[in-house]
Design an enzyme around this catalytic site. Structure first.
Site, PDB file in Angstrom:
ATOM      1  N   ARG A 243     -15.967   4.333  -4.705  1.00  0.00           N
ATOM      2  CA  ARG A 243     -15.480   4.316  -5.782  1.00  0.00           C
ATOM      3  C   ARG A 243     -15.719   2.891  -6.442  1.00  0.00           C
ATOM      4  O   ARG A 243     -15.024   2.081  -6.172  1.00  0.00           O
ATOM      5  CB  ARG A 243     -14.024   4.568  -5.896  1.00  0.00           C
TER       6      ARG A 243
ATOM      7  N   GLU B 112     -14.557   1.262  -8.698  1.00  0.00           N
ATOM      8  CA  GLU B 112     -13.318   0.971  -9.643  1.00  0.00           C
ATOM      9  C   GLU B 112     -13.049  -0.568  -9.659  1.00  0.00           C
ATOM     10  O   GLU B 112     -12.703  -0.950  -8.560  1.00  0.00           O
ATOM     11  CB  GLU B 112     -12.089   1.719  -9.383  1.00  0.00           C
TER      12      GLU B 112
ATOM     13  N   ARG C 186      -3.189  -0.272  -4.087  1.00  0.00           N
ATOM     14  CA  ARG C 186      -3.613   0.890  -3.394  1.00  0.00           C
ATOM     15  C   ARG C 186      -4.692   1.377  -3.643  1.00  0.00           C
ATOM     16  O   ARG C 186      -5.245   2.567  -3.468  1.00  0.00           O
ATOM     17  CB  ARG C 186      -2.362   2.034  -3.995  1.00  0.00           C
ATOM     18  N   HIS C 187      -5.808   0.372  -4.274  1.00  0.00           N
ATOM     19  CA  HIS C 187      -7.224   0.993  -4.510  1.00  0.00           C
ATOM     20  C   HIS C 187      -8.059   0.194  -3.572  1.00  0.00           C
ATOM     21  O   HIS C 187      -7.695  -1.207  -3.397  1.00  0.00           O
ATOM     22  CB  HIS C 187      -7.544   0.633  -5.917  1.00  0.00           C
TER      23      HIS C 187
ATOM     24  N   GLU D 174       0.890   8.978  -5.596  1.00  0.00           N
ATOM     25  CA  GLU D 174      -0.038  10.399  -5.489  1.00  0.00           C
ATOM     26  C   GLU D 174      -1.062  10.087  -4.265  1.00  0.00           C
ATOM     27  O   GLU D 174      -1.637   8.985  -4.078  1.00  0.00           O
ATOM     28  CB  GLU D 174      -1.139  10.354  -6.654  1.00  0.00           C
TER      29      GLU D 174
ATOM     30  N   SER E  13      -5.142  14.950  -5.263  1.00  0.00           N
ATOM     31  CA  SER E  13      -5.426  15.513  -6.342  1.00  0.00           C
ATOM     32  C   SER E  13      -6.313  17.078  -6.058  1.00  0.00           C
ATOM     33  O   SER E  13      -7.422  16.835  -5.458  1.00  0.00           O
ATOM     34  CB  SER E  13      -6.317  14.950  -7.378  1.00  0.00           C
TER      35      SER E  13
ATOM     36  N   ARG F 257      -4.325   5.467   2.254  1.00  0.00           N
ATOM     37  CA  ARG F 257      -3.180   5.668   1.762  1.00  0.00           C
ATOM     38  C   ARG F 257      -2.025   6.519   2.206  1.00  0.00           C
ATOM     39  O   ARG F 257      -0.939   6.162   2.115  1.00  0.00           O
ATOM     40  CB  ARG F 257      -3.425   6.257   0.194  1.00  0.00           C
TER      41      ARG F 257
END
Lengths: 173, 531
Positions: B303, B305, B311-312, B454, B457, B505
């Protein structure tokens, strides 16, 4: 803001005829023109006058010591709480939290004008606190919830939600 | 100046000169004396060294192991050194954790992974002075082979993991020597944060750890974390295989961005470019359409991002599930939550040692879950948040602070760290999410949370090509780019649903840690590309 407080206070005291207030200065200090004397200037002065008018002197304190404590908190409201900066908020909350550790009301065991005006003055801070912060300043939250539910006090202010149970583990803030 | 004075001055000069000369002489004499002393000392040491070293062949630096010989020698692991082995003479290969010399004795603490044992070498008829000195001078982290007798101790050795025994060293050889200056000290790396501040001792910050990851991974805490993570992976596989799932491998170099164009890495692919897969989503679904019914895959997810949060990561390991169901997507939710519960139970039952080791450095509350798993509807969650004073719209997505607050409210009300939130608003979900049949504003989608954060998903997927095209157009997606995806549903597709979790995670939240880089062996984030 002060004008709304005074109007709510009048309603609380059950005063039939609402007074007409004006303001002066950049700070918008409330002024009450008295027909039989000089004008009353200042939130605390006018509030005390209203209390005497409504014949509820106990709201200013029963004993000399209590009256002194009430005056102290009224002064605190005007000098330190109003227009305090962001950095001061935490200090004010911490001090108030410690003070309220063993007291039901600000003057000890009786409800006084100090509770009303401090409640009006601190509302805008408490309404913005996160749940975790409300738990950190537990005594402030407890006193605040008590005052906002006191019959007749919370006129112009929205209620602040206070949770029944702690949701954050204590000592882990 | 008068002549007399001049003369006086001259005499003074002479006196001064002789004083100077005297001083110089003195200095030289001192120097010579020191030199003589030093030489005498060296000579004495030399003599000492040459003195009969009767233990010469019981210690030393071994030649580099180039597989010169096949020694028929059994090496005992540190964790197996227990009172049962008392009085046995055994060989151990371990690292030097600490070494301390005290007069005629040398205390070593030997370490292997999470286990440590004390070893003692004393001058006597088995060990010479030179041998003890050699042991005391060995650098930390060096790998050594030690032949020793296991001895029971009366008083427990609190500071070691093997508390009931100690080794009395007979022979000691260095297999691989470590440089003297370590980039970080292992005792500092396992010190709890608070303790470090209180006692004024050092702790190691995260960047130093990650820059010297090889050493940091040797600490007992790191060893425990990654053993537990390996357990998560293994339990995930075992549970799903037992449920009849098939493990699949999906391609990571793909032609079109699957989740949305923004956060995808581009790679050059011969004369054109391609992308690194953001999730195995599309391929999982194609496998369902290919009649594999229940599939899962374990593989990297990329990812791009630019989020620098706790947490990323830009690359992490995704554990993904996809399942065809009969009539209702709750069949899939039940399957996924059961898998998660089996993982939690397996960790609780088989990895207690590891959990306790991690808790020593990072204390946290044990992970709680309910059986069957708690499932709340999105509407209920919004009501709970509003009751706690949060202002939000009914169809608004949950912000991270609200998710965390909701986690605390759920924990307080239901006493669980793991729950499912069902029926999310349609507007905040991806285009391939199946809308709720009874209420167009909501969808058949769900998120799962651990400790208020979370971890999964998922949703029922749209398996009808027509509806899928409509939803894609509604989201403004270029239909050409996803033509192959939509086509896979044209030739009969079963209703299906699924979801994916991130391995790092889940490990982080199960252990109650606070940064996902602690549970990623060689983490990748916008600012880190090595080691």
């Amino acid at each position: 803001m002060a004008l709304r407080e005074l109007s709510s206070l009048e309603k609380f005291l059950g005063l039939k005829k609402p007074n007409k207030y004006s303001t002066q200065g950049g700070q918008k200090v409330p002024v009450l023109q008295n027909s039989n004397g000089p004008a009353l200037i200042g939130l605390v002065t006018i509030a005390s006058h209203l209390i005497r008018e409504a014949k509820r002197p106990e709201l200013l304190g029963d004993s000399a010591e209590q009256r002194a404590v009430v005056q102290q908190w009224l002064e605190h409201r005007i000098t330190r709480l109003d227009n305090c900066s962001k950095e001061e908020i935490n200090i004010i909350l911490k001090d108030l939290n410690r003070y309220l550790e063993d007291k039901v009301y600000l003057a000890g065991n009786v409800f006084t004008l100090a509770d009303i005006l401090m409640y009006y003055g601190i509302h805008h801070i408490v309404v913005e606190l996160a749940v975790q912060e409300k738990e950190r300043y537990l005594n402030v939250t407890r006193w605040f919830d008590h005052i906002q539910h006191y019959p007749g006090v919370r006129h112009h202010l929205p209620p602040v939600v206070v949770l029944r149970n702690r949701i954050y583990p204590s000592g882990r803030h | 100046m008068t002549k007399e004075n001049v003369q006086g001055a001259g005499e003074d000069e002479q006196q001064a000169q002789s004083k100077k000369a005297l001083k110089k002489q003195q200095k030289e004499a001192e120097k010579a004396a020191k030199k003589a002393e030093k030489q005498a000392k060296l000579a004495a040491e030399q003599q000492e060294a040459d003195e009969d070293d009767f233990a010469k062949d019981r210690y030393g630096i071994s030649p580099m192991v180039q597989s010169q010989q096949k020694l028929d020698r059994a090496l005992v692991r540190v964790q197996d050194l227990t009172p049962e082995k008392a009085e046995q003479q055994i060989w151990v290969r371990a690292r030097i954790h600490t070494s301390r010399a005290k007069g005629k004795q040398c205390f070593l603490v030997l370490r292997h992974q999470q286990f440590t044992v004390q070893a003692l070498l004393a001058v006597g008829d088995r060990a010479s002075k030179q041998m003890v000195k050699f042991a005391a001078n060995l650098t930390k982290e060096s790998i050594i082979d030690v032949e020793a007798v296991v001895k029971k101790v009366e008083q427990k050795i609190e500071s070691c993991s093997q508390q009931d025994v100690e080794l009395h060293v007979e022979r000691i050889f260095v297999i691989s020597q470590s440089e003297a200056r370590l980039p970080l000290q292992l005792e500092d790396a396992v010190r709890p944060e608070g303790e470090g501040d209180e006692e004024g001792r050092a702790t190691v910050n995260q960047d130093t750890r990650l820059d010297n990851r090889v050493i940091d991974l040797r600490t007992t805490t790191s060893q425990a974390i990654f053993r537990l993570q390996s357990g998560v992976c293994q339990l995930f596989r075992d549970t799903l295989i037992n449920k009849g799932f098939v493990e699949i491998q999906t391609p990571k170099i793909i032609s079109a961005a699957s989740e949305g164009g923004a956060n995808v890495f581009t790679v050059s692919y011969f004369k054109t470019s391609a992308y690194l897969a953001q999730s195995p989503q599309l391929y999982k679904q194609m496998c369902i359409c290919a009649d594999f019914d229940k599939v899962f895959c374990v593989g990297p997810v990329f990812r791009a991002e630019d989020s620098n949060t706790h947490r990323h990561l830009t690359e992490f390991v995704g554990l993904d599930i996809e399942m065809a169901f009969n009539y209702h997507y709750h069949e899939v939710i039940d399957s996924i939550t059961d898998t998660m519960v089996q993982i939690f139970k397996g960790l609780r039952d088989r990895f207690q040692t590891e959990i306790q080791t991690v808790n020593k450095q990072y204390p946290s509350e044990p992970f709680k879950f309910l059986e069957p798993t708690l499932r709340l509807e999105y509407k209920e969650a919004v009501a709970m948040l509003k009751a706690a004073g949060v202002e939000m719209g009914d169809e608004e997505d949950l912000s991270t602070p609200n998710e965390k607050l909701l986690g605390r409210l759920v924990k307080e009300k239901y006493d669980t760290d793991f729950y499912v939130l069902d029926k999310y608003p349609l507007a905040v979900r991806p285009f391939y999410t199946m809308p709720d049949p009874n209420n167009t504003k909501y969808s058949n989608s769900y998120d799962m949370f651990m400790r208020g954060e979370e971890i999964l998903s998922g949703a029922q997927r749209v398996h009808d090509a027509q509806l899928l095209t409509e939803r894609a157009m509604h989201h403004g997606i270029d239909l050409e780019k996803i033509k192959a995806y939509i086509d896979s549903f044209r030739y009969g597709a079963p209703p299906h649903a699924g979801g994916g979790i991130g391995l790092e995670r889940v490990t982080m939240l199960y252990l109650g840690l606070h940064n996902v880089r602690q549970t990623s062996m060689f983490p990748r984030d916008p600012k880190r590309l090595t080691p």
